[in-house]
Design a protein around this motif. Sequence first.
Motif, mmCIF file in Angstrom:
data_model
loop_
_atom_site.group_PDB
_atom_site.id
_atom_site.type_symbol
_atom_site.label_atom_id
_atom_site.label_comp_id
_atom_site.label_asym_id
_atom_site.label_seq_id
_atom_site.Cartn_x
_atom_site.Cartn_y
_atom_site.Cartn_z
ATOM 1 N N LYS A 56 0.800 -1.231 0.000
ATOM 2 C CA LYS A 56 0.000 0.000 0.000
ATOM 3 C C LYS A 56 0.830 1.277 0.000
ATOM 4 C CE LYS A 56 -3.705 -2.332 2.509
ATOM 5 N NZ LYS A 56 -4.436 -2.407 3.794
ATOM 6 N N VAL A 57 2.121 1.144 0.304
ATOM 7 C CA VAL A 57 2.984 2.330 0.318
ATOM 8 C C VAL A 57 4.065 2.196 -0.752
ATOM 9 C CG1 VAL A 57 4.497 3.815 1.699
ATOM 10 C CG2 VAL A 57 2.524 2.716 2.778
ATOM 11 N N VAL A 58 5.002 1.288 -0.555
ATOM 12 C CA VAL A 58 6.128 1.141 -1.475
ATOM 13 C C VAL A 58 5.639 0.747 -2.871
ATOM 14 C CG1 VAL A 58 8.291 -0.076 -1.923
ATOM 15 C CG2 VAL A 58 7.683 0.547 0.427
ATOM 16 N N GLY A 59 4.797 -0.282 -2.955
ATOM 17 C CA GLY A 59 4.302 -0.755 -4.249
ATOM 18 C C GLY A 59 3.434 0.254 -4.971
ATOM 19 N N ALA A 60 2.796 1.141 -4.198
ATOM 20 C CA ALA A 60 1.951 2.180 -4.787
ATOM 21 C C ALA A 60 2.742 3.468 -5.043
ATOM 22 C CB ALA A 60 0.758 2.471 -3.874
ATOM 23 N N GLU A 61 4.058 3.399 -4.817
ATOM 24 C CA GLU A 61 4.964 4.535 -5.019
ATOM 25 C C GLU A 61 4.550 5.768 -4.220
ATOM 26 O OE1 GLU A 61 5.771 5.188 -9.186
ATOM 27 O OE2 GLU A 61 6.188 3.066 -9.508
ATOM 28 N N ARG A 62 4.105 5.515 -2.988
ATOM 29 C CA ARG A 62 3.762 6.607 -2.070
ATOM 30 C C ARG A 62 4.954 6.843 -1.156
ATOM 31 N NH1 ARG A 62 -1.900 4.960 0.464
ATOM 32 N NH2 ARG A 62 -2.060 7.181 0.918
ATOM 33 N N ILE A 63 5.055 8.019 -0.611
ATOM 34 C CA ILE A 63 6.191 8.370 0.246
ATOM 35 C C ILE A 63 5.847 7.999 1.695
ATOM 36 C CG2 ILE A 63 7.700 10.227 1.037
ATOM 37 C CD1 ILE A 63 6.983 11.654 -1.643
ATOM 38 N N PRO A 64 6.559 7.028 2.280
ATOM 39 C CA PRO A 64 6.196 6.509 3.599
ATOM 40 C C PRO A 64 6.254 7.532 4.727
ATOM 41 C CG PRO A 64 8.246 5.516 2.832
ATOM 42 C CD PRO A 64 7.714 6.338 1.704
ATOM 43 N N TYR A 65 7.016 8.608 4.551
ATOM 44 C CA TYR A 65 7.071 9.644 5.582
ATOM 45 C C TYR A 65 5.738 10.369 5.722
ATOM 46 C CZ TYR A 65 12.136 9.138 5.578
ATOM 47 O OH TYR A 65 13.411 8.637 5.678
ATOM 48 N N TYR A 66 4.949 10.390 4.641
ATOM 49 C CA TYR A 66 3.710 11.169 4.620
ATOM 50 C C TYR A 66 2.440 10.325 4.695
ATOM 51 C CZ TYR A 66 7.064 14.628 3.069
ATOM 52 O OH TYR A 66 8.149 15.460 2.982
ATOM 53 N N ILE A 67 2.593 9.021 4.849
ATOM 54 C CA ILE A 67 1.440 8.125 4.920
ATOM 55 C C ILE A 67 1.266 7.684 6.371
ATOM 56 C CG2 ILE A 67 0.419 5.963 4.106
ATOM 57 C CD1 ILE A 67 0.860 8.163 1.934
ATOM 58 N N ALA A 68 0.109 7.988 6.932
ATOM 59 C CA ALA A 68 -0.175 7.601 8.319
ATOM 60 C C ALA A 68 -0.607 6.138 8.366
ATOM 61 C CB ALA A 68 -1.273 8.483 8.902
ATOM 62 N N VAL A 69 -0.272 5.472 9.464
ATOM 63 C CA VAL A 69 -0.614 4.054 9.597
ATOM 64 C C VAL A 69 -2.116 3.815 9.495
ATOM 65 C CG1 VAL A 69 1.453 3.317 10.844
ATOM 66 C CG2 VAL A 69 -0.497 4.227 12.130
ATOM 67 N N ASP A 70 -2.918 4.767 9.945
ATOM 68 C CA ASP A 70 -4.362 4.554 9.880
ATOM 69 C C ASP A 70 -4.898 4.614 8.446
ATOM 70 O OD1 ASP A 70 -3.277 6.840 11.253
ATOM 71 O OD2 ASP A 70 -5.241 7.760 11.311
ATOM 72 N N GLU A 71 -4.083 5.063 7.486
ATOM 73 C CA GLU A 71 -4.480 5.049 6.080
ATOM 74 C C GLU A 71 -4.271 3.672 5.449
ATOM 75 O OE1 GLU A 71 -3.121 8.191 3.417
ATOM 76 O OE2 GLU A 71 -2.610 9.375 5.197
ATOM 77 N N ILE A 72 -3.371 2.877 6.021
ATOM 78 C CA ILE A 72 -3.025 1.595 5.407
ATOM 79 C C ILE A 72 -3.351 0.393 6.293
ATOM 80 C CG2 ILE A 72 -1.238 2.598 3.956
ATOM 81 C CD1 ILE A 72 0.835 1.440 5.984
ATOM 82 N N MET A 73 -3.839 0.623 7.491
ATOM 83 C CA MET A 73 -4.114 -0.475 8.423
ATOM 84 C C MET A 73 -5.325 -1.289 7.982
ATOM 85 S SD MET A 73 -5.841 1.532 11.597
ATOM 86 C CE MET A 73 -7.469 2.280 11.432
ATOM 87 N N SER A 74 -5.394 -2.492 8.512
ATOM 88 C CA SER A 74 -6.585 -3.319 8.360
ATOM 89 C C SER A 74 -7.432 -3.098 9.602
ATOM 90 C CB SER A 74 -6.207 -4.795 8.263
ATOM 91 O OG SER A 74 -5.424 -5.026 7.125
ATOM 92 N N SER A 75 -8.730 -2.925 9.392
ATOM 93 C CA SER A 75 -9.624 -2.663 10.513
ATOM 94 C C SER A 75 -11.004 -3.207 10.162
ATOM 95 C CB SER A 75 -9.697 -1.161 10.767
ATOM 96 O OG SER A 75 -10.524 -0.873 11.859
ATOM 97 N N PRO A 76 -11.673 -3.804 11.113
ATOM 98 C CA PRO A 76 -11.260 -4.055 12.492
ATOM 99 C C PRO A 76 -10.264 -5.217 12.561
ATOM 100 C CG PRO A 76 -13.376 -5.097 12.102
ATOM 101 C CD PRO A 76 -13.018 -4.350 10.839
#
Length: 127
Positions: A56-76
Amino acid sequence: MITVDQLMTRHIVDIAAGTSAIEAARLMKSRKVGSVLVRRNNEVIGIVTEPDIVRKVVGAERIPYYIAVDEIMSSPVIGIDARRPVTEAADLMEQHGTRHLAVMKGGSIVGILSVRDLLHPVSMDEL
């Protein structure tokens, strides 16, 4: 019968919601774990795993410094009672398409069970 509490990891690692994905990855590396629980106001709201960061971050070429864990977490977070058999845990993982389960006892999370934990043999002394 081998139960979930015989194989689970008792050391729970967590991180605050809003923390960057890079900090989550650093925490996983330093604690030698493949997942961290995400908390908001002392309540577990999700789980972030190594595959979440990779896909969700590296493979999507997003910058990990700017991606919050709650954007990529599994929930519940999917949970299982500590006394349940590991076969039930494996079925639950497959049913929900997850590699990690929160292990519950008395309504509280007491550990994490990963697919990797299911591969560890249990000595006959522990049965």
